[in-house]
Motif scaffolding. Structure first.
Motif, PDB file in Angstrom:
ATOM      1  N   ALA A 210       0.855  -1.188   0.000  1.00  0.00           N
ATOM      2  CA  ALA A 210       0.000   0.000   0.000  1.00  0.00           C
ATOM      3  C   ALA A 210       0.886   1.232   0.000  1.00  0.00           C
ATOM      4  CB  ALA A 210      -0.922   0.011   1.216  1.00  0.00           C
ATOM      5  N   MET A 211       0.312   2.351  -0.377  1.00  0.00           N
ATOM      6  CA  MET A 211       1.001   3.634  -0.315  1.00  0.00           C
ATOM      7  C   MET A 211       0.422   4.433   0.850  1.00  0.00           C
ATOM      8  SD  MET A 211       2.944   3.350  -3.047  1.00  0.00           S
ATOM      9  CE  MET A 211       3.461   4.965  -3.606  1.00  0.00           C
ATOM     10  N   ALA A 212       1.267   5.217   1.501  1.00  0.00           N
ATOM     11  CA  ALA A 212       0.788   6.064   2.589  1.00  0.00           C
ATOM     12  C   ALA A 212       0.001   7.235   2.023  1.00  0.00           C
ATOM     13  CB  ALA A 212       1.967   6.568   3.418  1.00  0.00           C
ATOM     14  N   GLY A 213      -1.195   7.448   2.565  1.00  0.00           N
ATOM     15  CA  GLY A 213      -2.033   8.540   2.104  1.00  0.00           C
ATOM     16  C   GLY A 213      -3.432   8.061   1.773  1.00  0.00           C
ATOM     17  N   ALA A 214      -4.366   8.988   1.719  1.00  0.00           N
ATOM     18  CA  ALA A 214      -5.760   8.696   1.344  1.00  0.00           C
ATOM     19  C   ALA A 214      -6.454  10.040   1.187  1.00  0.00           C
ATOM     20  CB  ALA A 214      -6.453   7.849   2.414  1.00  0.00           C
ATOM     21  N   SER A 215      -7.708  10.015   0.770  1.00  0.00           N
ATOM     22  CA  SER A 215      -8.401  11.288   0.616  1.00  0.00           C
ATOM     23  C   SER A 215      -9.903  11.143   0.730  1.00  0.00           C
ATOM     24  CB  SER A 215      -8.056  11.944  -0.718  1.00  0.00           C
ATOM     25  OG  SER A 215      -8.596  13.252  -0.773  1.00  0.00           O
ATOM     26  N   HIS A 216     -10.547  12.289   1.028  1.00  0.00           N
ATOM     27  CA  HIS A 216     -11.979  12.364   1.263  1.00  0.00           C
ATOM     28  C   HIS A 216     -12.810  12.231  -0.006  1.00  0.00           C
ATOM     29  CE1 HIS A 216     -10.008  16.337   0.909  1.00  0.00           C
ATOM     30  NE2 HIS A 216     -10.893  16.451  -0.068  1.00  0.00           N
TER      31      HIS A 216
END
Length: 318
Positions: A210-216
């Motif tokens: 997985a990559m670090a980060g996400a969004s709304h």
């Protein structure tokens, strides 16, 4: 006085919801100007999320006070069995108000939220759920890698340094990075500098990457996790949505992304599908460069800059 017995008493079972609810938030107040293509964008979004998601789901659509043409389309989709739950708000409650209803009311264990202008690729849902289930204490998983504000990654990186294999570098390919940022109205030229000066964090845990980060704007999460952060108090129809990113980071939850681009922002047009995005980004870069040259050629500004250059030159060689 009641007449007869309610036939529902003789029904032996009831329908069970899928384990996952895909929850889409939509708002199209009219079909002209900025919103001229947005109904077509909504249709593409719905088709792409249904096509080979990799896992079954029920679809919940919350319409935030759209125009009659859009409501009629959604009602027809519901009649045709393509939407399982449809909520038509009389007025725009803002994203926070809509989230309070959607994230609390979705009947499933897992909620896959999306804005209505996202283009999905095959297996977007299965890949998101794979990460959600493989990693512990996950707050949200977004189906695309992109560079998110580092201040919301503190808890994710802290956990990864202690419990997983964490790599730091430029793992998102330039083309993948660029196409997403162009969709936000940015230029290719300004993104070259951002790409060179920022980085990615790749996490490997129990054979899953997985990559670090996400969004709304798009995320998959456990409903029980999301309910910790309700209600949202947002007094504007847009903006303020980073409340969710901030609260999850402060709660010590992981914010993760899949390693491949399985979701793409379309914004308010189908220009990406028509191949217009990259050319638009180059045109904006040329336009800004041309404007910059015109400003620098203005008499007073040119005279001032030449005088400054002359002073610097004299100081350096004196």
């Amino acid at each position: 006085m009641r007449k007869g017995q309610n036939p529902a008493k003789f029904v032996k079972d009831v329908a069970r919801p899928q384990r996952i609810t895909a929850a889409l938030l939509n708002y199209i107040p009219f079909l002209s100007g900025f919103y001229a293509e947005t109904l077509d964008v909504l249709k593409v979004c719905l088709e792409s999320m249904r096509k080979d998601a990799g896992l079954p789901f029920d679809l919940l659509v919350f319409d935030n006070g759209s125009c009659p043409e859009v409501r009629d389309f959604l009602l027809q989709e519901k009649e045709n069995g393509r939407i399982q739950y449809l909520i038509l708000a009389e007025k725009n409650m803002g994203k926070g108000g809509a989230w309070n209803v959607m994230l609390a009311g979705a009947p499933s264990e897992i909620i896959a939220y999306t804005d209505s202008d996202v283009l999905f690729s095959p297996n977007w849902l299965s890949r998101s759920v794979e990460i959600l289930e493989a990693f512990p204490n996950v707050g949200m998983v977004t189906a695309r890698p992109f560079r998110t504000p580092p201040e919301f990654l503190e808890s994710t990186l802290k956990w990864a340094r202690e419990n997983a294999k964490l790599e730091e570098g430029q793992f998102i390919p330039w083309e993948t990075f660029l196409e997403f940022n162009l969709s936000l109205g940015q230029t290719e030229e300004e993104n070259k500098k951002v790409y060179a000066e920022t980085k990615d964090w790749r996490i490997q845990y129990k054979g899953v990457t997985a990559m670090a980060g996400a969004s709304h704007w798009q995320f998959t999460a456990y409903k029980s996790t999301l309910q910790q952060f309700l209600p949202f108090d947002m007094d504007k129809p847009m903006g303020q949505v980073r409340q969710l990113d901030k609260r999850m980071n402060e709660a010590g939850l992981l914010r993760l992304m899949v390693s491949d681009p399985l979701a793409m922002n379309l914004s308010n047009t189908l220009g990406y599908l028509r191949g217009e995005l990259k050319e638009s980004g180059k045109a904006k870069s040329r336009k800004r460069a041309s404007l910059k040259r015109r400003v620098l050629e203005l008499g007073p500004i040119k005279k001032m800059l030449l005088a400054a250059y002359n002073k610097i030159f004299n100081w350096y060689y004196s």
